[in-house]
Structures are given as structure tokens and as C-alpha cells.
Write an enzyme that holds these catalytic residues in place. Structure first.
Site, PDB file in Angstrom:
ATOM      1  N   ARG A  15      -3.587   5.311 -16.915  1.00  0.00           N
ATOM      2  CA  ARG A  15      -2.880   4.674 -15.794  1.00  0.00           C
ATOM      3  C   ARG A  15      -1.479   5.278 -15.611  1.00  0.00           C
ATOM      4  NH1 ARG A  15       1.867   2.457 -14.709  1.00  0.00           N
ATOM      5  NH2 ARG A  15       1.833   1.370 -16.719  1.00  0.00           N
ATOM      6  N   ASP A  16      -0.570   5.002 -16.549  1.00  0.00           N
ATOM      7  CA  ASP A  16       0.798   5.521 -16.430  1.00  0.00           C
ATOM      8  C   ASP A  16       0.755   7.049 -16.423  1.00  0.00           C
ATOM      9  OD1 ASP A  16       3.617   5.922 -16.729  1.00  0.00           O
ATOM     10  OD2 ASP A  16       3.785   4.045 -17.829  1.00  0.00           O
ATOM     11  N   HIS A 207       7.523  -0.820 -24.131  1.00  0.00           N
ATOM     12  CA  HIS A 207       6.943   0.313 -23.393  1.00  0.00           C
ATOM     13  C   HIS A 207       8.057   1.347 -23.228  1.00  0.00           C
ATOM     14  CE1 HIS A 207       4.352   1.573 -19.739  1.00  0.00           C
ATOM     15  NE2 HIS A 207       5.493   2.178 -19.470  1.00  0.00           N
ATOM     16  N   HIS A 209       9.381   5.013 -22.506  1.00  0.00           N
ATOM     17  CA  HIS A 209       9.221   6.390 -22.037  1.00  0.00           C
ATOM     18  C   HIS A 209      10.162   7.269 -22.860  1.00  0.00           C
ATOM     19  CE1 HIS A 209       6.519   6.069 -18.506  1.00  0.00           C
ATOM     20  NE2 HIS A 209       6.847   4.793 -18.626  1.00  0.00           N
ATOM     21  N   CYS A 240       6.719   7.320 -13.693  1.00  0.00           N
ATOM     22  CA  CYS A 240       6.505   6.558 -12.460  1.00  0.00           C
ATOM     23  C   CYS A 240       7.037   7.360 -11.288  1.00  0.00           C
ATOM     24  CB  CYS A 240       7.225   5.217 -12.556  1.00  0.00           C
ATOM     25  SG  CYS A 240       7.112   4.270 -11.030  1.00  0.00           S
ATOM     26  N   ASN A 249       5.327   8.581 -21.443  1.00  0.00           N
ATOM     27  CA  ASN A 249       5.438   7.534 -22.459  1.00  0.00           C
ATOM     28  C   ASN A 249       5.496   8.189 -23.836  1.00  0.00           C
ATOM     29  OD1 ASN A 249       3.647   6.337 -20.147  1.00  0.00           O
ATOM     30  ND2 ASN A 249       4.402   4.569 -21.279  1.00  0.00           N
TER      31      ASN A 249
HETATM   32  P1  HMG Z   1       3.916  -2.238   1.421  1.00  0.00           P
HETATM   33  O1  HMG Z   1       3.828  -1.026   2.256  1.00  0.00           O
HETATM   34  O2  HMG Z   1       5.157  -3.054   1.480  1.00  0.00           O
HETATM   35  O3  HMG Z   1       2.679  -3.221   1.586  1.00  0.00           O
HETATM   36  O4  HMG Z   1       3.648  -1.807  -0.092  1.00  0.00           O
HETATM   37  P2  HMG Z   1       1.900  -3.768   2.826  1.00  0.00           P
HETATM   38  O5  HMG Z   1       1.377  -5.101   2.406  1.00  0.00           O
HETATM   39  O6  HMG Z   1       2.736  -3.673   4.065  1.00  0.00           O
HETATM   40  O7  HMG Z   1       0.671  -2.762   2.943  1.00  0.00           O
HETATM   41  C1  HMG Z   1       0.790  -1.427   3.386  1.00  0.00           C
HETATM   42  C2  HMG Z   1      -0.583  -0.809   3.406  1.00  0.00           C
HETATM   43  O8  HMG Z   1      -1.118  -0.757   2.068  1.00  0.00           O
HETATM   44  C3  HMG Z   1      -1.603  -1.616   4.202  1.00  0.00           C
HETATM   45  O9  HMG Z   1      -2.562  -0.684   4.692  1.00  0.00           O
HETATM   46  C4  HMG Z   1      -2.242  -2.478   3.155  1.00  0.00           C
HETATM   47  O10 HMG Z   1      -3.539  -2.904   3.517  1.00  0.00           O
HETATM   48  C5  HMG Z   1      -2.310  -1.549   1.986  1.00  0.00           C
HETATM   49  P3  HMG Z   1      -2.522  -0.165   6.213  1.00  0.00           P
HETATM   50  O11 HMG Z   1      -2.645  -1.392   7.064  1.00  0.00           O
HETATM   51  O12 HMG Z   1      -1.187   0.533   6.387  1.00  0.00           O
HETATM   52  O13 HMG Z   1      -3.698   0.760   6.282  1.00  0.00           O
HETATM   53  N1  HMG Z   1      -2.300  -2.240   0.714  1.00  0.00           N
HETATM   54  C6  HMG Z   1      -3.204  -2.050  -0.262  1.00  0.00           C
HETATM   55  N2  HMG Z   1      -4.290  -1.250  -0.347  1.00  0.00           N
HETATM   56  C7  HMG Z   1      -5.009  -1.300  -1.477  1.00  0.00           C
HETATM   57  N3  HMG Z   1      -4.679  -2.078  -2.551  1.00  0.00           N
HETATM   58  C8  HMG Z   1      -3.603  -2.884  -2.490  1.00  0.00           C
HETATM   59  C9  HMG Z   1      -2.820  -2.882  -1.313  1.00  0.00           C
HETATM   60  N4  HMG Z   1      -1.717  -3.546  -0.957  1.00  0.00           N
HETATM   61  C10 HMG Z   1      -1.405  -3.155   0.285  1.00  0.00           C
HETATM   62  N5  HMG Z   1      -3.290  -3.642  -3.534  1.00  0.00           N
HETATM   63  C11 HMG Z   1       2.810  -2.328  -2.278  1.00  0.00           C
HETATM   64  C12 HMG Z   1       3.716  -2.750  -1.158  1.00  0.00           C
HETATM   65  C13 HMG Z   1       3.130  -3.226  -3.446  1.00  0.00           C
HETATM   66  C14 HMG Z   1       1.359  -2.518  -1.869  1.00  0.00           C
HETATM   67  C15 HMG Z   1       3.065  -0.827  -2.615  1.00  0.00           C
HETATM   68  O14 HMG Z   1       4.438  -0.591  -2.697  1.00  0.00           O
HETATM   69  C16 HMG Z   1       2.387  -0.410  -3.883  1.00  0.00           C
HETATM   70  O15 HMG Z   1       1.169  -0.368  -3.974  1.00  0.00           O
HETATM   71  N6  HMG Z   1       3.191  -0.051  -4.920  1.00  0.00           N
HETATM   72  C17 HMG Z   1       2.667   0.360  -6.210  1.00  0.00           C
HETATM   73  C18 HMG Z   1       3.619   1.311  -6.880  1.00  0.00           C
HETATM   74  C19 HMG Z   1       3.116   1.691  -8.238  1.00  0.00           C
HETATM   75  O16 HMG Z   1       1.939   1.589  -8.544  1.00  0.00           O
HETATM   76  N7  HMG Z   1       4.048   2.172  -9.122  1.00  0.00           N
HETATM   77  C20 HMG Z   1       3.684   2.616 -10.424  1.00  0.00           C
HETATM   78  C21 HMG Z   1       3.319   1.495 -11.345  1.00  0.00           C
HETATM   79  S1  HMG Z   1       4.740   0.662 -12.040  1.00  0.00           S
HETATM   80  C22 HMG Z   1       5.170   1.644 -13.418  1.00  0.00           C
HETATM   81  O17 HMG Z   1       4.686   2.740 -13.560  1.00  0.00           O
HETATM   82  C23 HMG Z   1       6.080   1.070 -14.466  1.00  0.00           C
HETATM   83  C24 HMG Z   1       5.335   0.650 -15.733  1.00  0.00           C
HETATM   84  O18 HMG Z   1       4.666   1.741 -16.333  1.00  0.00           O
HETATM   85  C25 HMG Z   1       6.305   0.048 -16.762  1.00  0.00           C
HETATM   86  C26 HMG Z   1       7.545   0.915 -17.023  1.00  0.00           C
HETATM   87  O19 HMG Z   1       7.426   2.131 -17.267  1.00  0.00           O
HETATM   88  O20 HMG Z   1       8.647   0.330 -16.993  1.00  0.00           O
HETATM   89  C27 HMG Z   1       4.283  -0.428 -15.427  1.00  0.00           C
HETATM   90 MG    MG Z   2       5.622   3.228 -17.541  1.00  0.00          MG
END
Ligand code: HMG
Ligand code: MG
Length: 310
Positions: A15-16, A207, A209, A240, A249
Site C-alpha cells: 500500500r504505502d 509508522h 518513514h 506519500c 518506510n
Molecule cells: P475530493 O476530490 O475532494 O472528493 O477528494 P470528491 O468527493 O469531490 O470526489 C472527487 C471524485 O473522486 C469523484 O469522481 C468521486 O466519485 C471520486 P468524479 O465525479 O470526479 O468522477 N471518489 C472516489 N472514487 C473512488 N473511491 C473513493 C472515492 N472518493 C471520491 N473512495 C478524496 C477527496 C479523499 C476522495 C481524495 O483526496 C483521496 O482519495 N485522497 C487519498 C489520498 C491518499 O490516498 N494518500 C495516501 C495515503 S495517506 C499516507 O500515505 C500516510 C500514511 O502512510 C501514514 C503516514 O505515513 O503518516 C497512511
Molecule cells: Mg506512510
């Protein structure tokens, strides 16, 4: 405090790791990678993310990956969900463990999930409630707990506040993230006791990195406070896309090498993790950063007389 006798690792490579690759890894290769990780003794393998495919195109095949992997007995396969849409997608393919994710930094939360911290907590209240109603295990991430990529202030109290709210809504476990790898052990020494005053230690994971090379030192500092759940990534993959400059990580092989060397059990077979890392290195366009992985590869090359030196 005496060091824990055993540690649980939560594997982040699929995933990450794969969310941060330039190249999109083929679905069948992701499945093979996760199937190899399932043979290692790891009991927690974060599998993919049901996020917007526009936000993370690398994991747009979440449903196919989740449906395609072999679910090994005794292994849990959590997936990230950012909202109810992601929750429904995850549920429809049979996910029984999910992770919601917010942060201590407002600026990062906005870039990462386009919500304020308060908006994210309101969104996750519904997601966590649905998960608990459906009998799921739920993790909550608190990112940027040691510093923000955008320079806004993060204090231990801000981390504690978000953490307590996630626990109050029903999370089973929290993972406290050094998203951009800027933390140092003295910060761990301050943050763990502050969190432990409000949250039982056995529900806290860390967690780290390794962007600046402090991940193992931070992990050891947390271990000294009794933390015994850590996230790590085979080969050291990770990062990320919404946290500029963040690299991988802490490597699973590096953590295993250190913990096993200290007599701390994990139940995980380092050689088998290395086999999974070798497989994924073969489909990526770069080498892996785990020092232990590199050292073992170099030792094998020397033994085989190929002249590659460590
Ligand atoms: P948004 O643009 O504000 O959301 O994004 P929206 O509700 O306006 O939706 C926009 C479009 O996305 C729409 O489609 C939705 O249907 C679709 P359109 O009408 O334009 O065709 N949509 C989705 N499609 C599939 N699955 C969904 C979904 N939600 C909306 N779940 C949103 C907001 C949260 C969706 C977006 O910003 C997003 O998906 N962000 C994810 C970012 C991410 O994954 N980052 C990496 C993970 S975090 C990380 O790595 C840190 C961690 O490792 C810990 C650490 O290291 O500290 C965990
Ligand atoms: Mg992470």
C-alpha cells in the site's frame, strides 16, 4: 521499562510502497507480491487503498487486487478508505479490516484528502461506525505527527487531540506516522508518554518513514517506552505523493534484523520477506533502500563470486 519480548509488524509494502511508485505495477504482480508476503509469517499486510483513482492512480485496481490475493489463515489484510464511497467499495469485495487516515497538520490533511482535520473526523465518524456495525477491525492513522511537509506547526498535544478523537469514535488501533521522516528519538520520548496517558499502549502503532535515516533510532526509542506494534515496508518502499520529499518506510528487513538480533520475536521469516522484496524489485525500475536487504544481496553476490561488493 524492559523492552517488549515480541513485536507485531504491520506490512506496508503493497500500500504505502506501491502508492508512491512512478510506474503503475501490474495487478497480477501486486497479487503475487502480496501472496509472497503472506508466506512470511506477517499477520498484518496492508493491501491497497479504496481512495479516489484520481488521487492515487497507482492503486486504482484496489478491488481486483483485494479479490485476487490468497487470504492466508491468521493473516489480516487491512485497506485504506477515505470516505463512505471507499468504505462501500472495500466492503463489496469482502474487506474486514479498514484504516481511516487523518493528520495532525491542517495543511497536509487538506492536500492529502481535501478536508480540514475536523471535516476528516466528521467523515470518519460515519466510516468507523459503519465498520464497527459490520464487524470490521478499524485502524486510524495520525500522519505528520513529527512534522509537516508544509511547515505548519505540529505539537505533541495536537497529535494527542486527534488521536483521542479517533479512539473515541471506535478505532481499534492507531498508527502514529512520521510521514516525512523528520522525527528524532527525543520527540518519540515526549510523544509516546503523552499518548499513553490517554490511550493504552497496546492500541498504539508507530509508522516511521526513513527519509533522513532516523527511522530505526525512532523505532528503538518507542520500543524503550513499551510500544510493540510497528509499521514497516519490505525493501523499504513507501512515501506519500501528497507529502513532498517523503521517502520509504523503515524496511521490514532492517527491523527484523535489529529485533531478531536483540532477541525480540516477531514470528516473521526474514529470508521470506527478502524473497518478496526480490520479486517486487524485479518489476520496479529502481533498487530497494533497505540496508539489510542490500547487505544480504551483496553477501550472496560475493558468495556466488560475481564480484558485487557491499
Ligand atoms: P475530493 O476530490 O475532494 O472528493 O477528494 P470528491 O468527493 O469531490 O470526489 C472527487 C471524485 O473522486 C469523484 O469522481 C468521486 O466519485 C471520486 P468524479 O465525479 O470526479 O468522477 N471518489 C472516489 N472514487 C473512488 N473511491 C473513493 C472515492 N472518493 C471520491 N473512495 C478524496 C477527496 C479523499 C476522495 C481524495 O483526496 C483521496 O482519495 N485522497 C487519498 C489520498 C491518499 O490516498 N494518500 C495516501 C495515503 S495517506 C499516507 O500515505 C500516510 C500514511 O502512510 C501514514 C503516514 O505515513 O503518516 C497512511
Ligand atoms: Mg506512510
Amino acid at each position: 521499562m524492559a523492552l517488549p519480548k515480541s513485536v507485531t509488524l504491520v506490512e506496508m509494502g503493497a500500500r504505502d510502497g506501491l502508492q508512491n511508485e512512478h510506474a503503475v505495477v501490474a495487478t497480477h504482480d501486486k497479487i503475487r507480491y502480496i501472496d509472497l508476503l503472506s508466506e512470511t509469517g506477517l499477520r498484518w499486510i496492508e493491501t491497497t487503498s479504496f481512495v479516489s483513482p484520481k488521487a492515487i492512480p497507482q492503486l486504482a485496481d484496489a478491488a481486483e487486487v483485494f479479490a485476487g490475493i490468497r487470504k492466508a489463515p491468521g493473516v489480516r489484510y487491512p485497506v485504506l478508505v477515505p470516505n463512505m464511497k471507499g468504505y462501500e467499495r472495500a466492503k463489496s469485495v469482502g474487506a474486514d479490516a479498514i484504516a481511516v487516515f487523518t493528520a495532525a497538520s491542517e495543511a497536509f490533511t487538506k492536500r492529502n484528502i481535501n478536508m480540514t482535520i475536523d471535516e476528516s473526523l466528521a467523515t470518519f465518524r460515519d466510516v468507523v461506525a459503519a465498520g464497527k456495525r459490520d464487524g470490521m477491525w478499524v485502524r486510524g492513522y495520525v500522519s505528520t505527527a513529527f512534522g509537516s511537509p508544509f511547515g505548519d506547526l505540529v505539537t505533541p498535544q495536537m497529535v494527542v487531540d486527534v488521536s483521542v478523537k479517533l479512539m473515541e469514535m471506535g478505532c481499534d488501533e492507531l498508527s502514529i506516522g512520521d510521514t516525512i521522516g523528520v522525527g528524532v528519538p527525543s520527540q518519540v520520548d515526549e510523544l509516546v508518554p503523552a499518548l499513553a496517558r490517554a490511550i493504552p499502549l497496546d492500541r498504539l502503532a508507530f509508522h516511521f518513514h526513513d527519509t533522513r535515516g532516523t527511522a530505526l533510532a525512532n523505532l528503538f526509542a518507542a520500543l524503550q517506552h513499551g510500544v510493540h506494534i510497528f509499521d514497516s515496508s519490505a525493501g523499504g518502499l513507501g512515501g506519500c505523493p501528497y507529502a513532498p520529499g517523503a521517502t520509504g518506510n523503515v524496511g521490514t528487513e532492517d527491523v527484523l534484523n535489529m529485533l531478531h538480533g536483540m532477541g525480540i520475536e516477531t514470528g516473521v521469516d526474514l529470508a521470506k520477506v527478502r524473497a518478496a522484496s526480490r520479486f517486487i524489485r524485479g518489476v520496479l525500475d529502481h533498487d530497494l533502500t533497505s540496508k539489510t536487504f542490500q547487505a544480504l544481496e551483496a553477501a550472496d553476490a560475493r558468495a556466488a563470486g560475481t564480484g558485487v561488493s557491499a
